[in-house]
Scaffold this active site. Structure first.
Site, short mmCIF file in Angstrom:
data_model
loop_
_atom_site.label_atom_id
_atom_site.label_comp_id
_atom_site.label_asym_id
_atom_site.label_seq_id
_atom_site.Cartn_x
_atom_site.Cartn_y
_atom_site.Cartn_z
N ASP A 134 7.10 -4.64 1.98
CA ASP A 134 7.22 -3.27 1.27
C ASP A 134 7.87 -3.62 -0.17
OD1 ASP A 134 6.19 -1.91 3.35
OD2 ASP A 134 8.17 -1.99 4.61
N GLU B 249 0.47 7.35 9.01
CA GLU B 249 1.32 5.93 9.27
C GLU B 249 2.71 6.53 9.49
OE1 GLU B 249 0.68 2.60 6.92
OE2 GLU B 249 -1.59 3.13 6.65
N TYR C 87 -7.46 -2.54 7.60
CA TYR C 87 -6.18 -1.96 6.29
C TYR C 87 -6.70 -3.19 5.44
CZ TYR C 87 -1.98 -0.29 4.13
OH TYR C 87 -1.26 -0.05 3.13
#
Length: 257
Positions: free
Chosen positions: A58, A47, A172
């Protein structure tokens, strides 16, 4: 066959290691070399995080890496050039983790065209609303680019919609509530969560958020098809100024080889 699908087929009963770095940290030349280093170390899928000014998913490690990348002039068109160069030397699946506003700023159709031309294999878009997915899905359909669905423990009521409305490549699965970052343990009953995901899809399941050690990878591999390691690698990239040998060694440790 698409590269991601081919990779999982090649692995068979073995489990995938997916590694993440922030594109442009510490520089784009280093990013290219780190891709090769991680492949040598045993990464199955890589990734590339596209730096963005407001990365809601994040944690601090990846946020800081994104800021460094933006500060040193990293822009999306330059990352596409890196992908094109790597395609001359490797067929490892490359996935963009990218925020929707970055795509919108390029124009969705133009962005997808560039992904196809460069050799990008998949897109993970953390802030893509389900309701906005259709246009991207239509543009990707029939191409070699996968729209990788992202599901969280609180996605249970919409799992089928999130995954099956154009999702491909792999799913994911977020291991914990909150943002990315190294953790000692996980917040949820992962096994039960993954069973719920498997009930609605035949796609491979890869687990990310908080995975940082070989012990974590082994735990995830017992219950999922792949483990995703991000912050631990990004942190090491920063500490070593992107030393390919150190990152290759870290990936070998994670892979167990």
């Amino acid at each position: 066959m698409k590269r991601i699908e081919q990779k999982f087929k090649e692995l068979g009963d073995k489990k995938a290691l997916v590694t993440y770095i922030t594109a442009g940290d510490p520089g784009l030349d280093e990013t290219e070399q780190l891709i090769y280093a991680m492949e040598r170390g045993g990464a199955d899928i890589i990734e590339l995080g596209i730096p963005y000014s407001d990365p809601i998913a994040d944690g601090p490690v990846i946020q800081a890496a994104g800021k460094r990348a933006l500060d040193n002039g990293t822009r999306l068109f330059k990352v596409f050039e890196v992908v094109k160069k790597t395609r001359e030397k490797t067929e490892i699946p490359l996935v963009f983790l990218i925020y929707f506003n970055t795509i919108l700023s390029q124009g969705i159709e133009n962005f997808i065209k560039k992904c196809k031309e460069a050799g990008v294999d998949g897109l993970i878009i953390p802030d893509l609303p389900l309701e906005e997915r259709e246009e991207i899905r239509e543009l990707i359909e029939g191409s070699d680019v996968d729209l990788i669905p992202l599901v969280a423990p609180n996605s249970k009521e919409r799992l089928g919609d999130i995954i099956n409305q154009g999702g491909s490549g792999f799913v994911y699965c977020i291991s914990s509530f909150g943002v990315t970052g190294v953790r000692d343990n996980f917040d949820v009953d992962l096994k039960s969560f993954l069973e719920e995901v498997r009930a609605v899809t035949d796609l491979p399941l890869a687990v990310g958020f908080g995975i940082s050690s070989r012990e974590h990878v082994e735990k995830i591999h017992r219950i999922a098809d792949g483990a995703i390691v991000g912050s631990a690698i990004v942190k090491l990239v920063h500490e070593t100024n992107g030393d390919p040998k150190v990152i290759e060694k870290k990936v070998r440790e994670l892979k167990g080889c």
